[in-house]
Design an enzyme around this catalytic site. Structure first.
Site, PDB file in Angstrom:
ATOM      1  N   ASP A 193       0.875  -1.173   0.000  1.00 32.47           N
ATOM      2  CA  ASP A 193       0.000   0.000   0.000  1.00 32.47           C
ATOM      3  C   ASP A 193       0.911   1.221   0.000  1.00 32.47           C
ATOM      4  O   ASP A 193       1.605   1.490   0.985  1.00 32.47           O
ATOM      5  CB  ASP A 193      -0.894   0.005   1.237  1.00 32.47           C
ATOM      6  CG  ASP A 193      -1.908   1.150   1.233  1.00 32.47           C
ATOM      7  OD1 ASP A 193      -1.655   2.150   0.533  1.00 32.47           O
ATOM      8  OD2 ASP A 193      -2.920   1.059   1.933  1.00 32.47           O
ATOM      9  N   HIS A 194       0.924   1.960  -1.102  1.00 30.13           N
ATOM     10  CA  HIS A 194       1.927   3.021  -1.243  1.00 30.13           C
ATOM     11  C   HIS A 194       1.786   4.116  -0.186  1.00 30.13           C
ATOM     12  O   HIS A 194       2.738   4.849   0.074  1.00 30.13           O
ATOM     13  CB  HIS A 194       1.891   3.624  -2.648  1.00 30.13           C
ATOM     14  CG  HIS A 194       0.705   4.508  -2.919  1.00 30.13           C
ATOM     15  ND1 HIS A 194      -0.477   4.049  -3.454  1.00 30.13           N
ATOM     16  CD2 HIS A 194       0.537   5.839  -2.739  1.00 30.13           C
ATOM     17  CE1 HIS A 194      -1.322   5.052  -3.590  1.00 30.13           C
ATOM     18  NE2 HIS A 194      -0.740   6.151  -3.163  1.00 30.13           N
ATOM     19  N   HIS A 256      -6.006   2.489   2.243  1.00 27.60           N
ATOM     20  CA  HIS A 256      -5.356   3.744   2.624  1.00 27.60           C
ATOM     21  C   HIS A 256      -5.866   4.305   3.955  1.00 27.60           C
ATOM     22  O   HIS A 256      -5.093   4.571   4.877  1.00 27.60           O
ATOM     23  CB  HIS A 256      -5.566   4.815   1.547  1.00 27.60           C
ATOM     24  CG  HIS A 256      -4.931   4.477   0.232  1.00 27.60           C
ATOM     25  ND1 HIS A 256      -3.917   3.568   0.105  1.00 27.60           N
ATOM     26  CD2 HIS A 256      -5.164   4.948  -1.011  1.00 27.60           C
ATOM     27  CE1 HIS A 256      -3.560   3.487  -1.168  1.00 27.60           C
ATOM     28  NE2 HIS A 256      -4.305   4.313  -1.862  1.00 27.60           N
TER      29      HIS A 256
END
Length: 507
Positions: A193-194, A256
């Protein structure tokens, strides 16, 4: 008094390895993966013995792939490109054909990869990066497992990096977890998950647990509520087909926003290692109070943008976007009210909001502290006290801001709200980055502290499942419109107003 920067220890270089990318010519590789590898190379953080294997379409040569990647690097690099570094990085790129619809191609992949590993002396360590549509995750992994490329033997490690979205609901997430865990162990899977690659997100842990001033007040006795905001200016663009089947809730909340929530709300880990930290994060998500579908409708707002101006650009109605159904009820904006059922957070609401085609691109976490008693100011001409917030800015500015009250100079007692703000760029000299550098580096050194575990993924989907079901049944009923370039639907303000609260103005 001057403050010096502490000397950071040298980062260790990862083990020699083969970096195998499925989806090597796709947008994700061009925008994030390759620029991150370049930045790691520029920082001397790639292994000495290293090769990149791009799984490409038939007829694509290694030379053509290098040219394609170089074109993408020049377009998306976050810093000026040094030709020597780029050349050295791309020289180790090899194109190999493989398609899960053609199982024999994976037998050929194995033979070619093993030959390349021997020539490059990578020791058999392999990192398989699935930069592909989610529908390809399981088929690719199954073929890799069938030919034995995922099996760990001797001292060689084998790791599987999986992009989001990890499932589209609770059932599909469980199914995908089960399919992958039949092929590899949990420690081999890196669900990426960036958002967790962003320095400010990682700093939430340090802010909370390395400073004695915060943790004693980080609870329901001192915190009134928490707001987590992820707003985007961009519309759906060319992703109409994907987005119309996904929506804002699925696209952003279980990954996120829940990653931010878990870092804010987790209990202090006994040790700062991957297993302990990930266990505490999973506990928080598991403690999100389940709601009925009726409660889900009451504690949420969904919206869909209509035509409007974002800066100088006019955006059409979402329903008129290419590959979007004209009668679509897919939400482009979502706001939720959640509560966490444990001793630390009982009675403290967490308000989450995210949307597309809004007036600004912003991501922040705002901790609202309880208001001080007014009794001592009853006989003085004091205006309403400013709200006390601790705000962790993630995008576009990486910052930490403390908002508090102070006396205005003069003979009478008057107060005003002021801010103390720390900007990362004013203190730390850091090269521009994609946010993937830390994550890719961690994949190569085997540190999965920033990656979701199966139980955490499933807990996140379990928390949002009632909202998914309720919104699906509601259809057009309760789907609010908002103009592109605005702050979102008015109903989002009502979600907090009925609790006597309001969203923090984003500035």
């Amino acid at each position: 008094m001057t403050t010096s920067h502490p000397r950071q220890p040298d980062h260790r270089k990862p083990d020699a390895c083969a970096f195998v990318i499925f989806g090597v010519t796709g947008d994700l590789t061009h925008r994030l993966v390759l620029p991150s590898l370049y930045n790691l190379a520029a920082g001397h953080l790639l292994p000495e013995r290293f090769c990149i294997v791009g799984i490409a379409r038939k007829g694509v040569s290694s030379e053509q792939l290098r040219d394609n990647l170089m074109e993408g690097l020049r377009k998306y690099a976050t810093r000026p490109i040094e030709d020597e570094i780029a050349k050295q990085l791309l020289q180790c790129v090899t194109a190999i054909e493989a398609d899960p619809r053609e199982p024999d191609s994976f037998d050929q992949l194995k033979a070619r990869l093993e030959k390349l590993e021997a020539a490059r002396e990578t020791g058999g360590n392999r990192l398989f990066y699935l930069a592909t549509p989610p529908s390809a995750f399981a088929p690719i992994a199954q073929q890799l497992g069938r030919v034995g490329l995922l099996r760990e033997d001797g001292n060689a490690w084998r790791r599987l990096v999986v992009e989001k979205p990890f499932g589209t609901d609770l059932a599909s997430a469980k199914k995908l977890n089960d399919e992958l865990l039949e092929l590899v162990t949990e420690h081999q899977i890196y669900r990426i998950d960036h958002y967790l690659g962003k320095e400010t997100v990682q700093n939430i842990l340090v802010l909370r647990f390395a400073n004695g001033m915060f943790e004693p007040i980080w609870n329901r006795h001192h915190i009134d509520h928490v707001q987590i905001t992820v707003e985007e200016k961009l519309g759906v663009g060319t992703r109409g087909s994907f987005y119309d089947a996904t929506g804002a809730l699925r696209d952003m909340v279980p990954n996120h926003l829940f990653q931010l929530l878990s870092l804010v709300a987790m209990e202090p880990p006994a040790r700062f290692d991957a297993h302990t930290v990930r266990s505490e994060k999973a506990e928080v998500l598991s403690a999100i109070q389940p709601v009925s579908e009726q409660e889900a409708l009451l504690n949420s707002v969904r919206g869909q943008y209509v035509a409007g101006m974002i800066g100088d650009t006019e955006l059409p109605d979402y329903s008129r976007t290419k590959d979007v159904r004209p009668d679509s009820t897919t939400e482009t904006y979502a706001a939720l009210k959640l509560t966490i059922d444990n001793w630390r957070w009982a009675g403290v609401p967490f308000y989450l909001r995210t949307g597309k085609a809004l007036g600004a691109k912003r991501t922040e976490v705002a901790i609202k502290f309880r208001q001080a008693p007014f009794a001592m100011f009853n006989c003085t001409p004091v205006e309403t006290l400013a709200e006390n917030y601790l705000v962790i800015g993630i995008e576009p500015t990486q910052s930490i801001t403390l908002q508090f009250n102070t006396k205005v100079p003069g003979p009478t007692i008057r107060t005003d709200g002021v801010q103390m703000k720390f900007n990362y760029k004013d203190y730390f000299q850091a090269e521009p980055a994609t946010g993937y550098e830390t994550l890719i580096y961690d994949c190569m050194i085997g540190d999965n502290i920033l990656f979701q575990r199966a139980d955490s993924v499933e807990a996140g989907w379990k928390a949002v499942q009632p909202f998914i079901e309720a919104w699906k049944k509601a259809g057009q009923d309760g789907l609010h419109s908002y103009a592109a370039g605005s702050d979102g639907p008015d109903a989002a303000a009502d979600l907090l107003a009925r609790d006597g609260r309001s969203w923090r103005e984003l500035g």
